[in-house]
Motif scaffolding. Sequence first.
Motif, PDB file in Angstrom:
ATOM      1  N   TYR A 133       1.155 -14.914  -2.706  1.00 20.25           N
ATOM      2  CA  TYR A 133       0.141 -14.521  -2.743  1.00 20.25           C
ATOM      3  C   TYR A 133      -0.888 -13.918  -1.741  1.00 20.25           C
ATOM      4  O   TYR A 133      -1.924 -12.744  -1.181  1.00 20.25           O
ATOM      5  N   GLU A 134      -1.461 -15.448  -0.867  1.00 23.83           N
ATOM      6  CA  GLU A 134      -2.432 -14.941   0.165  1.00 23.83           C
ATOM      7  C   GLU A 134      -2.552 -15.189   1.492  1.00 23.83           C
ATOM      8  O   GLU A 134      -2.697 -14.583   2.605  1.00 23.83           O
ATOM      9  N   VAL A 135      -0.521 -14.706   1.642  1.00 22.32           N
ATOM     10  CA  VAL A 135       0.674 -14.460   2.990  1.00 22.32           C
ATOM     11  C   VAL A 135       1.238 -13.329   3.276  1.00 22.32           C
ATOM     12  O   VAL A 135       0.573 -12.367   3.979  1.00 22.32           O
ATOM     13  N   HIS A 137       2.708  -9.321   0.450  1.00 22.93           N
ATOM     14  CA  HIS A 137       2.549  -9.228  -1.424  1.00 22.93           C
ATOM     15  C   HIS A 137       3.833  -8.823  -0.779  1.00 22.93           C
ATOM     16  O   HIS A 137       4.519  -7.298  -1.688  1.00 22.93           O
ATOM     17  N   LYS A 138       4.910  -8.866   0.242  1.00 18.01           N
ATOM     18  CA  LYS A 138       6.020  -8.650   0.111  1.00 18.01           C
ATOM     19  C   LYS A 138       7.268 -10.223   0.104  1.00 18.01           C
ATOM     20  O   LYS A 138       6.452 -11.136   0.928  1.00 18.01           O
ATOM     21  N   PRO A 139       8.266 -10.242  -0.779  1.00 12.40           N
ATOM     22  CA  PRO A 139       9.098 -11.189  -0.974  1.00 12.40           C
ATOM     23  C   PRO A 139       9.713 -11.412   0.483  1.00 12.40           C
ATOM     24  O   PRO A 139      10.214 -10.556   0.517  1.00 12.40           O
ATOM     25  N   ASP A 140       9.715 -12.219   0.502  1.00 14.13           N
ATOM     26  CA  ASP A 140      11.033 -12.648   1.697  1.00 14.13           C
ATOM     27  C   ASP A 140      12.329 -13.026   0.757  1.00 14.13           C
ATOM     28  O   ASP A 140      12.178 -14.340  -0.318  1.00 14.13           O
ATOM     29  N   TRP A 141      13.159 -12.627   0.264  1.00 16.41           N
ATOM     30  CA  TRP A 141      14.253 -12.578  -1.069  1.00 16.41           C
ATOM     31  C   TRP A 141      15.660 -13.562   0.288  1.00 16.41           C
ATOM     32  O   TRP A 141      16.685 -13.627  -0.910  1.00 16.41           O
ATOM     33  N   ALA A 142      15.303 -14.568   1.193  1.00 14.00           N
ATOM     34  CA  ALA A 142      16.133 -15.396   1.698  1.00 14.00           C
ATOM     35  C   ALA A 142      17.203 -15.970   0.677  1.00 14.00           C
ATOM     36  O   ALA A 142      17.996 -16.024   0.803  1.00 14.00           O
ATOM     37  N   ASN A 143      15.792 -16.322  -0.360  1.00 14.10           N
ATOM     38  CA  ASN A 143      16.715 -17.566  -0.819  1.00 14.10           C
ATOM     39  C   ASN A 143      17.199 -17.352  -1.991  1.00 14.10           C
ATOM     40  O   ASN A 143      17.899 -17.713  -2.330  1.00 14.10           O
ATOM     41  N   TYR A 166      17.805 -17.866 -19.441  1.00 12.47           N
ATOM     42  CA  TYR A 166      17.306 -18.945 -18.672  1.00 12.47           C
ATOM     43  C   TYR A 166      16.644 -18.099 -17.786  1.00 12.47           C
ATOM     44  O   TYR A 166      17.014 -17.518 -17.619  1.00 12.47           O
ATOM     45  N   ASN A 167      15.564 -19.105 -16.786  1.00 13.41           N
ATOM     46  CA  ASN A 167      14.249 -18.379 -16.626  1.00 13.41           C
ATOM     47  C   ASN A 167      13.990 -19.054 -14.761  1.00 13.41           C
ATOM     48  O   ASN A 167      14.404 -19.992 -15.207  1.00 13.41           O
ATOM     49  N   VAL A 168      15.113 -18.560 -14.217  1.00 15.84           N
ATOM     50  CA  VAL A 168      14.874 -18.996 -12.693  1.00 15.84           C
ATOM     51  C   VAL A 168      13.882 -18.456 -12.257  1.00 15.84           C
ATOM     52  O   VAL A 168      13.738 -17.049 -11.785  1.00 15.84           O
ATOM     53  N   ASN A 169      13.422 -19.542 -10.791  1.00 15.14           N
ATOM     54  CA  ASN A 169      12.542 -19.202  -9.930  1.00 15.14           C
ATOM     55  C   ASN A 169      12.971 -19.551  -8.645  1.00 15.14           C
ATOM     56  O   ASN A 169      13.360 -20.729  -8.029  1.00 15.14           O
ATOM     57  N   PHE A 170      13.058 -18.517  -7.460  1.00 10.98           N
ATOM     58  CA  PHE A 170      13.309 -19.260  -5.772  1.00 10.98           C
ATOM     59  C   PHE A 170      12.184 -18.910  -5.892  1.00 10.98           C
ATOM     60  O   PHE A 170      11.168 -18.534  -5.487  1.00 10.98           O
ATOM     61  N   PRO A 171      12.169 -21.276  -4.722  1.00  7.67           N
ATOM     62  CA  PRO A 171      10.618 -20.632  -3.754  1.00  7.67           C
ATOM     63  C   PRO A 171      10.301 -20.205  -2.578  1.00  7.67           C
ATOM     64  O   PRO A 171      11.235 -19.463  -2.042  1.00  7.67           O
ATOM     65  N   PHE A 172       9.221 -20.177  -1.987  1.00  4.80           N
ATOM     66  CA  PHE A 172       8.837 -19.394  -1.230  1.00  4.80           C
ATOM     67  C   PHE A 172       8.636 -20.305   0.057  1.00  4.80           C
ATOM     68  O   PHE A 172       7.318 -20.982   0.127  1.00  4.80           O
TER      69      PHE A 172
END
Length: 257
Positions: A133-135, A137-143, A166-172
């Motif tokens: 969020y410091e960079v 507020h629009k996600p990069d959906w690539a991962n 199951y809770n999944v999170n993709f990194p930025f």
Amino acid sequence: MSLRILITNDDGVDAPGIAIMADIAHAMSDDVWIVAPDGNQSGAGHRFTFGRELSFDSRGPRRFAVTGGSPADCVVAGMTHILGDRPADLVLSGVNAGQNLGDIVNCSGTAAGAREGVLQGAIGIAMSQSMDYEVSHKPDWANARRYGAEVVSAILAAHDGDDVFYNVNFPFCTTEEVVGLTAVAHQRFSRSPIRYYPSDNEGQFFMAIPETPQPLDPAADFEVLRRGNAITVTPFALQQTHNGALKRLGGLSLKRS
């Protein structure tokens, strides 16, 4: 018989993340349904809409918006009505714009969609694309795009009738920087991260997450995602009874006069 998949989210039926989730689902099955809120329901948690009528808005084949409904409402409507006599085998919730980590999962509408899926008899997987969020507020959906179907397949292969979602999170990070898929515990914060936050408008305020409570466990989801560039997956149990406390309470009694 093809895997029947129901998709929901909490960002709304027109959010870009749900289109990505549909692509993930279609890579695995041709029997994919979408039932999602007509607008943003972030932070709705596992709220149900009782005492107020809801309605469906058809947005195309196998695609429905629920007017004013929460993600949990949408899963119930899909599983018990829209899909007819054959409810979904798998409920996918997301892909959420922004990470769902630690105790924040307790208020997440994305997580609730997957949780209600399990309560309704399906396998439930919530998926979120994290952001810095410091960079931006629009996600990069690539991962999420690159690894989503593979992650779902890996979870399904490991699932053994467990009473979990199951809770999944993709990194930025870039797709090349992703180091793998890691199963981790969720971060139990020292206090709730949800705080009062003042508004510039007199007499008004917000509910917000102004800072992350410290300290953080380097082996839990928050730090593994942030520092390790791993896709994280955390199984959350639906049976929430604390057996240690249950045992300690076994000797409770009332004083008889």
